[in-house]
Design an enzyme around this catalytic site. Structure first.
Site, mmCIF file in Angstrom:
data_model
loop_
_atom_site.group_PDB
_atom_site.id
_atom_site.type_symbol
_atom_site.label_atom_id
_atom_site.label_comp_id
_atom_site.label_asym_id
_atom_site.label_seq_id
_atom_site.Cartn_x
_atom_site.Cartn_y
_atom_site.Cartn_z
ATOM 1 N N ARG A 39 0.840 -1.195 0.000
ATOM 2 C CA ARG A 39 0.000 0.000 0.000
ATOM 3 C C ARG A 39 0.879 1.250 0.000
ATOM 4 O O ARG A 39 1.037 1.859 -1.026
ATOM 5 C CB ARG A 39 -0.941 0.004 1.200
ATOM 6 C CG ARG A 39 -1.888 1.202 1.232
ATOM 7 C CD ARG A 39 -2.912 1.038 2.341
ATOM 8 N NE ARG A 39 -3.880 2.107 2.381
ATOM 9 C CZ ARG A 39 -3.868 3.118 3.239
ATOM 10 N NH1 ARG A 39 -2.911 3.202 4.144
ATOM 11 N NH2 ARG A 39 -4.804 4.050 3.213
ATOM 12 N N SER A 108 -12.350 -2.919 -3.793
ATOM 13 C CA SER A 108 -12.948 -2.443 -2.544
ATOM 14 C C SER A 108 -14.419 -2.127 -2.769
ATOM 15 O O SER A 108 -14.770 -1.437 -3.739
ATOM 16 C CB SER A 108 -12.244 -1.168 -2.060
ATOM 17 O OG SER A 108 -10.904 -1.431 -1.738
ATOM 18 N N LYS A 137 -6.970 4.262 7.842
ATOM 19 C CA LYS A 137 -7.156 4.708 6.472
ATOM 20 C C LYS A 137 -7.818 6.085 6.484
ATOM 21 O O LYS A 137 -8.911 6.247 7.038
ATOM 22 C CB LYS A 137 -8.019 3.712 5.690
ATOM 23 C CG LYS A 137 -7.375 2.338 5.553
ATOM 24 C CD LYS A 137 -8.181 1.435 4.659
ATOM 25 C CE LYS A 137 -8.058 1.871 3.217
ATOM 26 N NZ LYS A 137 -8.733 0.931 2.292
#
Length: 216
Positions: A39, A108, A137
């Protein structure tokens, strides 16, 4: 190519308590992680590429899948197993065309409609969340905050591909997400921020297995 991941680490070095992402991934592999998502949300493409090459070597040796978040170009450049896409990324079909039929493509989602659309477009698995409140997040929209395990159950009833629950997942609540229909869980800080990432991975897997047993 559908993938079913029990434990899935999403990397983020600034949440890794002064440890490198490489070190955290090494320890997570030691603990039995199934997949690692590169990520590093704030890193440059160059940095993601360089780190991706390091993680590709580690994961390939361990037989662990490497997935790149957002960036199809980086996934291809480091020969990752696949890519995980969000709302602002390339469409699934375009990513499939670039990476090939053998690539793993995750998407997602937070709603039943989005899950159905992603499955129809060829996603191999869905990252469903945020299931619980999370501070890991900062790119989660307000309507995606803490959707709860009932939404996981609704999505499970609507699609046939594997689900990975994400967002605020801990060893204490992982079993409930799995019992609602997820095949596994994805975490950032539950592993990156743990005193012992290997032990945290093992604890998380045990919680997932408890949830799966509860389904039977």
């Amino acid at each position: 190519m559908n993938r079913s991941y029990r434990t899935y680490l999403v990397t983020q070095e600034d949440l890794s308590v002064d440890r490198s992402t490489r070190e955290v991934v090494e320890r997570a592999i030691e603990g039995g992680i199934d997949a690692v998502q590169l990520r590093e949300k704030h890193a440059t493409a160059r940095r993601r590429y360089e780190l991706g090459r390091e993680l590709r070597e580690l994961t390939e040796r361990a037989g662990v899948d490497l997935i790149v978040n957002d960036r199809v170009d980086v996934a291809r450049a480091v020969d990752a197993d696949g890519v995980h896409l969000g709302d602002d990324d390339l469409p699934i079909g375009v990513a499939r065309g670039i990476l090939g039929e053998g690539a793993v493509i995750g998407r997602s989602v937070s709603t039943v409609d989005a899950a159905r659309e992603a499955e129809a477009n060829g996603a191999d698995y869905l990252g469903v969340g945020a299931v619980f409140h999370t501070s890991s997040k900062d790119d989660v929209a307000d309507d995606e905050l803490a959707i709860g395990v009932e939404r996981v159950r609704e999505i499970r009833g609507a699609v046939g591909i594997p689900l990975v629950a994400i967002g605020g997942i801990t060893p204490e609540n992982a079993a409930s997400a799995v019992a609602a229909g997820a095949e596994g869980v994805a975490v950032i800080s539950a592993i990156t921020g743990a005193d012992d990432p290997a032990a945290a991975t093992r604890e998380l897997r045990a919680a997932v297995e408890d949830g799966l047993e509860g389904e039977e």
